[in-house]
Design an enzyme around this catalytic site. Structure first.
Site: not given
Ligand code: GLY
Length: 404
Positions: A178, A118
């Site tokens: 994602d 991330d």
């Protein structure tokens, strides 16, 4: 869509929404200004409240109304500083800038993490926006370190960045949709540093995701796990969606945003085609509600009595505004039209916080992880980030008629 066409589009959108006799009566310019006003008041309230709490970054509001915070290592850590930078960009003030710097600094230790994919969310939304607006060379250094950390998660044999290290008994090499969102960070660092291998990794990741993550109807699986020997998928599952075959709303929004952004970064029309296909899936979905703010999963049999996910609408709107600007087909007008309705919905009292409420968050009614029983129908910091980004894109591409 080329810039010279946007003036015509914007006039068309403004006419449409000033003649409709519905909630669209409010001029778009006023909607955007109102959104910025609420966002700024909320963000400053939040920034003042969290200032004494060392390392704290806002995440959501708990059921009992208390503010839930996280530290640098959470995937959401970069969004609040990103909101502050976007607001500073809109209306520069010393207070916004010093809070943007303070909360950006809180994310810095994330640059050394190699156990998360991330880092794009964490570092590019915070340091990336800060660097874009201030040119602070220290911010670029932090991002270079972070990009090196991120690339440790790329296995050339598989050709993708690994998303999660957990669940190894189930997934050999888990990649979630994602993860497309990290590629903008790699592309930026490749450009800034001349490290072509970073761009090659981003392109390989986008290509393999394009090949393996989508169903025939152009909806996306959430998790695809790859066999580390063959480099091919061995299972396709969900983690945050209803079930393996469902269309989890935020996953679809990440896909739309990811391929729109990769088309911007590379000019590869395969990415444009995928962005168009995902947009078509979403915009023609029979279970998209009238206000165009998706239910948390398009396949929940409880629709319409299930939670919405305002974060999906915000991500979609921001992506569609950009897609309308990049696309050279007649569809481009429809993307903008759709995004404007989404921004109008999110800017209505049903979603936009009354200033001083909502724990300082800007939007209500997002859903983080319904199957996990967490963050259901709550404010979420990433919904706020993409909402403010969408306001900025509307302002830049339509209302002021120009790009950076
Ligand atoms: N990337 C995590 C989520 O969208 O919930």
């Amino acid at each position: 869509m080329k810039f010279h066409n946007l003036t015509a589009v914007s006039l068309w959108v403004l006419m449409l929404f000033s003649c409709s006799g519905t909630a669209g009566d409010e001029p778009l310019r006023d909607v955007v200004e109102r959104g910025y006003d609420v966002a700024t008041r909320q963000a400053l309230m939040m920034a003042r409240e969290l200032e004494p709490l060392e390392g704290a970054l806002p995440r959501t509001v708990e059921e009992d109304g208390t503010l839930a915070t996280a530290e640098y290592h959470a995937w959401i850590s970069g969004f609040f500083p990103g909101v502050l930078w976007y607001l500073y960009e809109h209306a520069p003030s010393d207070e916004l800038k010093s809070y943007a710097e303070l909360y950006t600094a809180r994310v810095e230790p994330a640059k050394n993490q190699t156990n998360t994919h991330d880092l794009g969310f964490m570092l590019y939304c915070s340091f990336g926006n800060g660097y874009r607006l201030t040119g602070n060379p220290r911010y670029l250094e932090v991002m270079e370190t972070g990009a090196r950390s991120l690339t440790t998660r790329y296995d050339p044999g598989v050709g993708l960045i690994r998303s999660w290290d957990s669940f190894r008994e189930q997934w050999q090499y888990a990649v979630i949709i994602d993860n497309m969102m990290n590629l903008e960070f790699l592309s930026f660092i490749a450009r800034e540093t001349g490290r072509d291998e970073y761009m090659e990794m981003a392109v390989s990741h986008a290509d393999k995701t394009l090949e393996h993550h989508f169903r025939p109807d152009n909806s996306s699986f959430h998790v695809v796990s790859y066999d580390t020997v063959t480099g091919l998928p061995h299972v396709k599952n969900t983690h945050q969606g209803l079930d393996d075959s469902s269309a989890w709303a935020r996953g679809q929004a990440w896909a739309l945003y990811g391929y729109t952004m990769m088309y911007r970064e590379t000019g590869d029309r395969a990415y444009l085609e995928k962005a168009r296909d995902v947009a078509a899936f979403l915009m023609s979905h029979p279970r998209m509600p009238e206000d165009l703010v998706p239910y948390w999963d398009f396949d929940d049999p409880g629709i319409p009595d299930v939670p919405r996910d305002a974060s999906s609408a915000a991500i979609m709107a921001s992506a569609l505004i950009e897609l309308s600007e990049l696309d050279d087909s007649p569809e481009a007008v429809r993307y903008l039209d759709y995004a404007v309705v989404q921004v109008r919905s999110l800017s209505s009292p049903g979603y936009l916080a009354e200033p001083g409420t909502n724990g300082g968050f800007i939007l209500k009614h997002s859903t983080g992880n319904l199957p996990g029983g967490s963050e259901i129908d709550v404010p979420l910091t990433y919904a706020d980030y993409y909402y403010v980004e969408a306001l900025g894109r509307l302002k830049k591409y339509i209302l002021t008629g120009g790009r950076e």
